[in-house]
Design an enzyme around this catalytic site. Structure first.
Site, short mmCIF file in Angstrom:
data_model
loop_
_atom_site.label_atom_id
_atom_site.label_comp_id
_atom_site.label_asym_id
_atom_site.label_seq_id
_atom_site.Cartn_x
_atom_site.Cartn_y
_atom_site.Cartn_z
N ASP A 204 0.85 -1.19 0.00
CA ASP A 204 0.00 0.00 0.00
C ASP A 204 0.88 1.24 0.00
O ASP A 204 1.73 1.41 0.88
CB ASP A 204 -0.89 -0.03 1.25
CG ASP A 204 -1.95 1.05 1.23
OD1 ASP A 204 -1.89 1.94 0.36
OD2 ASP A 204 -2.84 1.00 2.09
N GLU B 177 -0.81 -0.70 -4.43
CA GLU B 177 -2.05 0.03 -4.09
C GLU B 177 -1.85 1.53 -3.94
O GLU B 177 -0.88 1.97 -3.31
CB GLU B 177 -2.57 -0.56 -2.78
CG GLU B 177 -3.79 0.16 -2.20
CD GLU B 177 -4.37 -0.60 -1.02
OE1 GLU B 177 -4.34 -1.85 -1.02
OE2 GLU B 177 -4.85 0.05 -0.09
N GLU C 94 -9.76 4.04 -2.24
CA GLU C 94 -10.29 4.35 -0.91
C GLU C 94 -10.51 5.84 -0.72
O GLU C 94 -11.30 6.24 0.14
CB GLU C 94 -9.39 3.77 0.19
CG GLU C 94 -8.04 4.45 0.32
CD GLU C 94 -7.10 3.70 1.26
OE1 GLU C 94 -6.64 2.60 0.89
OE2 GLU C 94 -6.84 4.21 2.36
N ASP D 65 -14.30 2.77 0.11
CA ASP D 65 -14.55 2.64 1.55
C ASP D 65 -16.03 2.92 1.76
O ASP D 65 -16.52 4.01 1.45
CB ASP D 65 -13.69 3.63 2.34
CG ASP D 65 -13.79 3.40 3.84
OD1 ASP D 65 -12.74 3.22 4.47
OD2 ASP D 65 -14.92 3.38 4.37
N HIS E 249 -12.21 -1.14 1.05
CA HIS E 249 -11.18 -0.65 1.97
C HIS E 249 -11.65 -0.89 3.42
O HIS E 249 -12.75 -0.45 3.81
CB HIS E 249 -10.95 0.84 1.74
CG HIS E 249 -10.05 1.47 2.77
ND1 HIS E 249 -10.48 2.44 3.64
CD2 HIS E 249 -8.75 1.23 3.05
CE1 HIS E 249 -9.46 2.79 4.42
NE2 HIS E 249 -8.41 2.09 4.08
N GLU F 208 -10.67 -6.82 3.39
CA GLU F 208 -9.50 -6.29 4.10
C GLU F 208 -9.78 -6.23 5.60
O GLU F 208 -10.86 -5.81 6.03
CB GLU F 208 -9.15 -4.89 3.61
CG GLU F 208 -7.96 -4.30 4.38
CD GLU F 208 -7.53 -2.91 3.90
OE1 GLU F 208 -8.34 -2.21 3.25
OE2 GLU F 208 -6.38 -2.53 4.19
MG LIG Z 1 -4.90 1.53 1.30
#
Ligand SMILES: [Mg+2]
Length: 387
Positions: free
Chosen positions: A212, A238, A265, A288, A315, A337
């Protein structure tokens, strides 16, 4: 049935004290983590030195028969004010089960000041509270209202840099936070490679690893890092870029055709996701659910992604009841996740989660079957957020 009221309250959440002593401090106690401010030495070493501390609030929606639904929202006072002063009063007397209509109404109500960012946090919280109300009125868990379950349980991957702890907890995939960015030069590039190489050596070939990059890079650095890390077979790279820079996303896609790319996200409303799908910018979308517009927005994003053959992984989807229900219900959400920020050695059950919301065991979980989102908190008696 009509909506009688929409209120913003100060949530009272139980505090947890673990009984198991930690083996060491969690990775979140140490810096650095590459971020958009990595170029500024004042803030580069420690992400919490600049992250907003907005805090949370609860939205309670009440139907004409007195049934209530609620959600915990993010974005603090600015988002709470959007609900209290603008969205809430305009939703009163609307049909309370009409989640598509109410989401569309909120999206359009935010047009004069922009429907993204903190306004989208506000819209998300109200939308999630409305879905909780719908579940409670119909006596069904939200995943059933969406047409689920699509699967028996959620397969979770762990996020964080305590990779050994992830393995011990039984996760079959682990995502690291990249520590260094373009401002750290060749030495940072080398240290990023050292982190990924050490983790690949630790987990072996049978565990997926991801990285990430949290909006920290530009096109040139993204390409250079991806090429450096190619031998370590990352499942995906990511959020390398500034979310608004859609041209850079297209450029990176063109320069790294072999690299699986994920992002989203920090995209708000379904519109940037539609653009990403239409232009094939990334392989995996990561909205998200508490930021992008709620469950209604996520279901729209999933529908357009599925039609195009693009994957979606929410997310932080395993950390909230909202993400859990969506991930169980929607066929396109193949992975979940779970962010692990608690100290290694302390069982997740001793620190994490909301009452009534399950935690991963051996990397899998199944959300509550209770009506709505099944959160076992009672907002009755919580104080108004404003005055
Ligand atoms: Mg992330």
């Amino acid at each position: 049935m009509k909506l009688r009221s929409i209120r913003v309250l100060k949530p009272e959440l139980p505090t947890r004290t673990p009984t198991t002593p930690p083996r060491r401090e969690p990775w979140t106690a140490h810096g650095p983590v590459a971020c958009p401010l990595t170029r500024y030495p004042r803030y580069a070493a420690w992400r919490p030195s600049w992250l907003p501390r907005f805090g949370g609030y609860a939205v309670v929606v009440e139907a004409a028969d007195g049934t209530t639904g609620f959600a915990l929202g993010g974005g603090g006072t600015p988002a709470a004010a959007v609900i209290h002063e603008h969205l809430g009063p305009r939703l009163v007397d609307e049909p309370c089960l009409a989640t598509e209509r109410l989401y569309d109404l909120m999206l359009r109500l935010c047009m004069p000041f922009g429907a993204g960012g903190l306004a989208s946090f506000a819209t998300s919280a109200v939308d999630l509270a409305l879905w909780d109300l719908k579940g409670k009125l119909l006596g069904r868990p939200v995943y059933e209202l969406l047409g689920g379950p699509a699967r028996d349980h959620l397969t979770c991957y762990a996020t964080g840099n305590d990779t050994d702890w992830h393995l011990e907890l039984g996760f079959g995939a682990s995502k690291m936070a990249c520590p260094y960015g373009p401002a750290d030069g060749l030495d940072g590039l080398r240290r990023n490679e050292e982190l990924v190489a050490s983790r690949r050596e630790l987990v072996g070939p049978g565990v997926e690893l991801m990285l990430d990059c949290w909006m920290a890079f530009d096109e040139e650095y993204t390409v250079r890092l991806a090429e450096t890390l190619r031998p370590y077979r990352l499942k995906w790279l990511e959020e390398c870029l500034i979310p608004e820079d859609l041209d850079a996303h297209a450029a990176v896609r063109a320069r790294l055709p072999w690299q699986t790319l994920a992002t989203g996200e920090h995209w708000y409303t379904p519109y940037p996701f539609q653009h990403a799908v239409a232009h094939r910018l990334v392989d995996i979308l990561q909205p998200d659910i508490a930021w992008c517009g709620g469950l209604t927005a996520v279901s729209r994003i999933c529908a357009l992604a599925e039609a195009a053959g693009t994957n979606v992984i929410l997310h932080g989807g395993g950390n909230s009841p909202y993400g859990q229900h969506a991930s169980l219900a929607l066929p396109g959400l193949t992975w979940t996740e779970y962010f692990v920020g608690t100290p290694p050695g302390v069982p997740l059950q001793e620190l994490g989660g909301w009452p009534g919301v399950p935690l991963p065991q051996d990397g899998v979980l199944r959300p509550s079957d209770a009506p709505g989102f099944g959160v076992e908190l009672d907002p009755t008696g919580w104080a108004p957020y404003f005055g």
